[in-house]
Enzyme design. Structure first.
Site: not given
Ligand code: FRU
Length: 481
Positions: A19, A21-22, A79, A151-152, A203, A285
């Site tokens: 997997w 993602n970001d 992230s 976050r982030d 985010e 998402w």
């Molecule tokens: C964005 C997010 C971030 C978070 C991460 C978790 O896609 O939801 O806000 O840090 O993915 O995987």
């Protein structure tokens, strides 16, 4: 081999397995572009987050490296960003050299606490060009008592104030913090009330400075999920001014970086001088956990160079594929002055080979559309629609879509340029298309999953219409060239 699996991107970064993602922690250092990413090495769906790592010397070819940050007693690794701490303000450096420092969110998951979730910001550093990372013993470095959706962190060096600035997503707002040393953070200000789009949580923000005709203009990038114009996750931005403490927007309306459904969580590389290079997660998402790939899930967009472009009396953020991608180009085929009859088959009789770059000059045309198809009649259609005056991509009949009800559909994007519908660049890979129109003012990124690769494409023009030119270039795979 892994790089020939069905749907496998040939001009985009995707992990060999599992997997993603970001994109995270992008920093350029000593000739290497680092790309970290949200990664779950235990499966092909979202899970306890790690930071995977890939490197590139040219933003085109990526080498997957070992996983760099593992979950620990403070939580999953969410992230964040990375900086080159040139002056060793953090004291993590060695032998008079500045370290690379990653600033990320530690996420305590409800699965760990049996209820509440908490988020706080932490550090890790590397003194060997990103090969090995040490988590700071004083983690976390920034926390709040009430700390869900906190976050982030994206960090930049603010030279006029000689301090670091952290841009942080907090529920559906942004908070700015400052620090002399990356370890001690002071609250500066918040941003976002009654401004922009608030259909979901904010985010992955980024604060980016541009030089526009000698004037400094700041852009605040804010990712939003859900609430994007074409459904689910998307990226909005604000133009404005930043004084080292406070960001003030010059408009209240939401503006979108990409109108397709599949560009999310994009932020820019740090330490790239005058260049502003963004990479996004090429998914949404709504269905990221369900797309029909087998051994891995999801990929990144191509890196895009950001600039400010005037459109009428507005200034807007434009994005275009980085010029480095040109090194993948094979021999071009150029077709000029294609007129009616209504349907032209291009190229005839040879099939199109993906990945490909297609450049259209539609100057003077009121409408046009292109259809990619395979032998079982699955079709991806895109073009410029006269009635609405918008670009569109229709993937309703493009292949597999039953994995999620939000996937099939027709998406459109407005035109900003005063002379629209002219030059369009398409990057078409095995399972994605990226459309850049009018100098990157209108952008759309979309996934598709045909049961066999598209091999033909057809251009449709209105009666009497004339397409000035179509340039078709096969692109070499980044995995083999
Ligand atoms: C964005 C997010 C971030 C978070 C991460 C978790 O896609 O939801 O806000 O840090 O993915 O995987």
């Amino acid at each position: 081999p892994w790089h020939q699996e069905p749907y496998r991107p040939q001009i985009h970064f995707s992990p060999k397995k599992h997997w993603v993602n970001d994109p995270n922690g992008m920093v350029y250092h000593n000739g290497v572009y680092h790309l970290f990413y949200q990664h779950y090495p235990g499966g092909t769906t979202w899970g306890p987050m790690h930071w995977g790592h890939a490197t590139s010397k040219d933003l085109v070819h990526w080498e997957e490296q070992s996983i760099k940050l593992y979950p620990d007693t403070l939580g999953f690794i969410f992230s964040g960003s990375a900086v080159y701490d040139r002056n060793n303000t953090s004291g993590f450096g060695r032998d008079g050299k500045g370290p690379l420092v990653a600033i990320f969110t530690h996420h305590v998951d409800p699965s760990q606490t049996g209820g509440k979730n908490f988020q706080y910001q932490s550090l890790a550093y590397s003194n060997d060009e990103g090969k090995t990372w040490t988590k700071y013993a004083g983690n976390p470095v920034l926390r709040k008592p009430e700390s869900t959706d906190f976050r982030d962190p994206k960090v930049l060096w603010y030279e006029p104030g000689k301090k670091w600035i952290m841009t942080l997503a907090v529920k559906d707002q942004i908070e700015f913090y400052s620090s002399p040393d990356l370890k001690n953070w002071k609250y500066e200000s918040e941003f976002g009330k009654n401004l922009g789009a608030h259909g979901g949580v904010w985010e992955c923000p980024d604060l980016v400075a541009f030089d526009y005709n000698g004037k400094k203009i700041w852009v605040l990038i804010v990712n939003l999920n859900p609430g994007a114009p074409n459904g689910g996750s998307g990226t909005q931005y604000f133009l404005g001014d930043f004084d080292g403490s406070r960001f003030v927007a010059s408009h209240t309306d939401p503006r979108w970086m990409d109108f397709g459904p599949d560009n999310y969580a994009g932020i820019t590389w740090s330490n790239t001088g005058d260049r502003r290079i963004l990479i996004g997660w090429m998914s949404n998402w709504n269905y990221a956990n369900e797309v029909p790939t087998k051994n891995w899930r999801n990929a990144m967009t191509v890196p895009r160079e950001l600039s400010l472009q005037a459109a009428g009396d507005k200034l807007l953020l434009a994005s275009r594929p980085v010029p480095e991608l040109k090194r993948l180009e094979g021999k071009p085929r150029l077709y000029r002055n294609i007129g009616a009859p209504e349907t032209e088959l291009l190229p005839s009789p040879a099939p199109i080979q993906l990945p490909a770059l297609i450049e259209l000059d539609a100057t003077g045309l009121s409408a046009w559309n292109l259809v990619f198809s395979n032998e079982v009649g699955e079709e991806l259609e895109l073009g410029f629609d006269k009635a609405s005056g918008q670009y569109y991509i229709d993937r309703s009949r493009s292949g597999a879509s039953s994995f999620h009800k939000e996937f099939a559909g027709r998406h459109s994007a407005p035109v900003f340029s005063a002379t629209p519908g002219r030059k369009v660049t398409l990057l078409v890979d095995q399972s994605s298309i990226e459309l850049f129109a009018d100098k990157g003012l209108t952008v759309m990124t979309e996934l598709f999953f045909p049961s066999s690769p598209y091999s033909r494409f057809r251009l449709n023009l209105p009666a009497g219409g004339n397409m000035k030119s179509v340039r078709v270039v096969s692109l070499r795979s980044i995995h083999t060239h």
